[in-house]
Write a protein that holds these residues in place. Structure first.
Motif, PDB file in Angstrom:
ATOM      1  N   ILE A   9     117.203 -20.308 -14.150  1.00 13.47           N
ATOM      2  CA  ILE A   9     116.885 -18.931 -14.527  1.00 13.47           C
ATOM      3  C   ILE A   9     117.737 -18.505 -15.721  1.00 13.47           C
ATOM      4  N   TYR A  10     119.032 -18.794 -15.668  1.00 13.47           N
ATOM      5  CA  TYR A  10     119.917 -18.435 -16.772  1.00 13.47           C
ATOM      6  C   TYR A  10     119.498 -19.130 -18.064  1.00 13.47           C
ATOM      7  N   GLU A  11     119.147 -20.400 -17.942  1.00 15.50           N
ATOM      8  CA  GLU A  11     118.752 -21.156 -19.132  1.00 15.50           C
ATOM      9  C   GLU A  11     117.394 -20.692 -19.664  1.00 15.50           C
ATOM     10  N   GLU A  12     116.444 -20.515 -18.769  1.00 15.32           N
ATOM     11  CA  GLU A  12     115.084 -20.149 -19.183  1.00 15.32           C
ATOM     12  C   GLU A  12     115.045 -18.766 -19.844  1.00 15.32           C
ATOM     13  N   LEU A  13     115.818 -17.822 -19.314  1.00 14.79           N
ATOM     14  CA  LEU A  13     115.826 -16.457 -19.854  1.00 14.79           C
ATOM     15  C   LEU A  13     116.928 -16.245 -20.895  1.00 14.79           C
ATOM     16  N   LYS A  14     117.659 -17.341 -21.198  1.00 11.29           N
ATOM     17  CA  LYS A  14     118.722 -17.290 -22.208  1.00 11.29           C
ATOM     18  C   LYS A  14     119.745 -16.183 -21.903  1.00 11.29           C
ATOM     19  N   LEU A  15     120.164 -16.148 -20.657  1.00 13.23           N
ATOM     20  CA  LEU A  15     121.147 -15.161 -20.233  1.00 13.23           C
ATOM     21  C   LEU A  15     122.557 -15.672 -20.525  1.00 13.23           C
ATOM     22  N   LYS A  16     123.382 -14.820 -21.076  1.00  7.73           N
ATOM     23  CA  LYS A  16     124.773 -15.179 -21.333  1.00  7.73           C
ATOM     24  C   LYS A  16     125.612 -14.906 -20.091  1.00  7.73           C
ATOM     25  N   GLN A  17     126.331 -15.901 -19.657  1.00 13.14           N
ATOM     26  CA  GLN A  17     127.103 -15.773 -18.414  1.00 13.14           C
ATOM     27  C   GLN A  17     128.135 -14.650 -18.481  1.00 13.14           C
ATOM     28  N   GLU A  18     128.753 -14.487 -19.649  1.00 14.84           N
ATOM     29  CA  GLU A  18     129.836 -13.509 -19.747  1.00 14.84           C
ATOM     30  C   GLU A  18     129.366 -12.066 -19.591  1.00 14.84           C
ATOM     31  N   ASP A  19     128.108 -11.777 -19.889  1.00 18.31           N
ATOM     32  CA  ASP A  19     127.638 -10.392 -19.754  1.00 18.31           C
ATOM     33  C   ASP A  19     126.445 -10.268 -18.797  1.00 18.31           C
ATOM     34  N   SER A  20     126.299 -11.239 -17.903  1.00 18.67           N
ATOM     35  CA  SER A  20     125.217 -11.198 -16.900  1.00 18.67           C
ATOM     36  C   SER A  20     125.837 -11.351 -15.510  1.00 18.67           C
ATOM     37  N   ILE A  21     125.970 -10.243 -14.797  1.00 15.97           N
ATOM     38  CA  ILE A  21     126.567 -10.261 -13.461  1.00 15.97           C
ATOM     39  C   ILE A  21     125.569 -10.820 -12.457  1.00 15.97           C
ATOM     40  N   CYS A  22     126.025 -11.721 -11.603  1.00 17.14           N
ATOM     41  CA  CYS A  22     125.164 -12.308 -10.569  1.00 17.14           C
ATOM     42  C   CYS A  22     125.649 -11.846  -9.197  1.00 17.14           C
ATOM     43  N   SER A  23     124.797 -11.083  -8.497  1.00 14.60           N
ATOM     44  CA  SER A  23     125.144 -10.535  -7.183  1.00 14.60           C
ATOM     45  C   SER A  23     124.348 -11.253  -6.104  1.00 14.60           C
ATOM     46  N   PHE A  24     125.030 -11.581  -5.000  1.00 13.80           N
ATOM     47  CA  PHE A  24     124.397 -12.312  -3.908  1.00 13.80           C
ATOM     48  C   PHE A  24     124.278 -11.448  -2.656  1.00 13.80           C
ATOM     49  N   TYR A  25     123.155 -11.653  -1.958  1.00 14.30           N
ATOM     50  CA  TYR A  25     122.843 -10.945  -0.724  1.00 14.30           C
ATOM     51  C   TYR A  25     122.362 -11.969   0.307  1.00 14.30           C
ATOM     52  N   GLY A  26     122.406 -11.589   1.577  1.00 14.76           N
ATOM     53  CA  GLY A  26     121.789 -12.422   2.607  1.00 14.76           C
ATOM     54  C   GLY A  26     122.676 -13.516   3.147  1.00 14.76           C
ATOM     55  N   GLU A  27     122.082 -14.703   3.374  1.00 10.08           N
ATOM     56  CA  GLU A  27     122.737 -15.803   4.083  1.00 10.08           C
ATOM     57  C   GLU A  27     123.632 -16.628   3.157  1.00 10.08           C
ATOM     58  N   ILE A  28     124.661 -15.996   2.656  1.00  6.63           N
ATOM     59  CA  ILE A  28     125.627 -16.667   1.788  1.00  6.63           C
ATOM     60  C   ILE A  28     126.983 -16.011   2.022  1.00  6.63           C
ATOM     61  N   GLU A  29     128.027 -16.803   2.003  1.00  7.44           N
ATOM     62  CA  GLU A  29     129.378 -16.286   2.213  1.00  7.44           C
ATOM     63  C   GLU A  29     130.268 -16.706   1.046  1.00  7.44           C
ATOM     64  N   GLU A  30     131.355 -15.970   0.852  1.00  7.95           N
ATOM     65  CA  GLU A  30     132.269 -16.283  -0.244  1.00  7.95           C
ATOM     66  C   GLU A  30     132.884 -17.660  -0.066  1.00  7.95           C
ATOM     67  N   LYS A  31     133.132 -18.042   1.188  1.00  7.16           N
ATOM     68  CA  LYS A  31     133.648 -19.374   1.481  1.00  7.16           C
ATOM     69  C   LYS A  31     132.486 -20.256   1.935  1.00  7.16           C
ATOM     70  N   SER A  32     131.637 -20.614   0.995  1.00  6.73           N
ATOM     71  CA  SER A  32     130.473 -21.464   1.295  1.00  6.73           C
ATOM     72  C   SER A  32     130.209 -22.366   0.101  1.00  6.73           C
ATOM     73  N   GLU A  33     129.502 -23.451   0.350  1.00 10.75           N
ATOM     74  CA  GLU A  33     129.205 -24.392  -0.729  1.00 10.75           C
ATOM     75  C   GLU A  33     128.349 -23.753  -1.799  1.00 10.75           C
ATOM     76  N   MET A  34     127.392 -22.912  -1.380  1.00 16.87           N
ATOM     77  CA  MET A  34     126.519 -22.251  -2.354  1.00 16.87           C
ATOM     78  C   MET A  34     127.320 -21.349  -3.288  1.00 16.87           C
ATOM     79  N   PHE A  35     128.180 -20.530  -2.714  1.00 16.22           N
ATOM     80  CA  PHE A  35     128.963 -19.614  -3.547  1.00 16.22           C
ATOM     81  C   PHE A  35     129.921 -20.384  -4.456  1.00 16.22           C
ATOM     82  N   ASP A  36     130.537 -21.435  -3.916  1.00 19.70           N
ATOM     83  CA  ASP A  36     131.451 -22.251  -4.719  1.00 19.70           C
ATOM     84  C   ASP A  36     130.743 -22.866  -5.917  1.00 19.70           C
TER      85      ASP A  36
END
Length: 286
Positions: free
Chosen positions: A217-244
């Motif tokens: 998604i970031y690559e396709e929409l040419k989003l810059k990481q430094e000014d594109s905040i990514c917020s997570f909801y649902g079945e994900i935790e800060e101490k998880s493989e997905m978040f890491d």
């Protein structure tokens, strides 16, 4: 090392209620219900104080734990002044209002293989984007819930998620990526200066699948990481493989914060703010 499997659906049924249940009887309540493939979640909002007073989760895959059986539970049978039901399963397609016809909803879904035998075609209007969300739900579940709550507002997760985010971030001038993680898929919404750029659902089996689609998604929409905040909801935790993995490749990642429009009784305060976000924001989007 091979990527691990995603978390299985919540199995243990839980209930949290503020004080004595009898105290709920004379309040101006709204019942919100979220129906997933394997679970049903519910919460009660005191509309006069804007405080959530009760929350429950039910496992519909337990033996003899049918939807009809679950709907007999006490939290789902309080007299309320309002009711809403949101379905998360099945993908949805967004259709601009200018091209939408109620008579063509089934056709939209058939074209994209989004409806199966035994399912009912439905649609919601997304006011903040002037479009419709077309989706399918199991006919038997839909009929049962409609009979139980004849005056309820019915919506798909795509509708409430997009509607809520557009309302909340309409004044922003940043790029934002919002990711709602379910046990076998994730919904991604991308906003640019408060406008909807993308909504889509991606099927995932492992944290590597999750990371692949997110980075794509970031690559396709040419989003810059430094000014594109990514917020997570649902079945994900800060101490998880997905978040890491997300934090490894993206600079601005965070779990969604608890909504400030409502308060939560002490019994509900410890619920992870991001995990049941769509259930608690449901009332604002109907």
């Amino acid at each position: 090392m091979a990527s691990s499997k995603l978390k299985s659906p919540i199995k243990q049924e839980q209930e949290r209620v503020a004080g004595d249940k009898s105290s709920l009887l004379n309040k101006n309540l709204h019942l919100s219900i979220e129906v997933r493939e394997d679970n049903l979640f519910a919460c009660l909002l005191d509309k006069d104080t804007n405080q959530y007073l009760a929350w429950s989760s039910f496992n519909s895959k337990e033996p003899k734990r049918t939807l009809e059986n679950i709907l007999e539970e006490e939290i789902l049978n309080y007299k309320c002044s309002g009711y809403s039901v949101v379905f998360t399963h099945n993908s949805a397609t967004l259709v601009p209002s200018a091209f939408f016809s109620p008579d063509s909803v089934k056709g939209y879904l058939k074209q994209q293989n989004l409806i199966k035998p035994g399912e009912t075609a439905c649609y919601d209007f997304i006011k903040n984007n002037d479009c419709y969300s077309a989706y399918a739900v199991g006919a038997s579940d839909y009929i049962l819930l409609k009979h139980k709550y004849p005056h309820a507002v019915f919506r798909h997760h795509s509708s409430v998620f997009v509607e809520y985010l557009l309302a909340l971030h309409k004044a922003t001038h940043k790029n934002e990526v919002h990711v709602y993680v379910f046990p076998s898929y994730m919904d991604i919404v991308v906003l640019q200066s408060g406008k909807l750029i993308l909504y889509n659902r991606y099927q995932i089996k492992t944290p590597d699948d999750f990371t692949y689609f997110l980075l794509w998604i970031y690559e396709e929409l040419k989003l810059k990481q430094e000014d594109s905040i990514c917020s997570f909801y649902g079945e994900i935790e800060e101490k998880s493989e997905m978040f890491d993995l997300a934090a490894k490749y993206l600079k601005n990642t965070r779990l969604a914060e608890k909504t400030k429009q409502f308060t939560f009784s002490p019994m509900l305060e410890s619920l992870p703010a991001h995990r049941y976000y769509s259930l608690f924001m449901q009332y604002q989007c109907i």
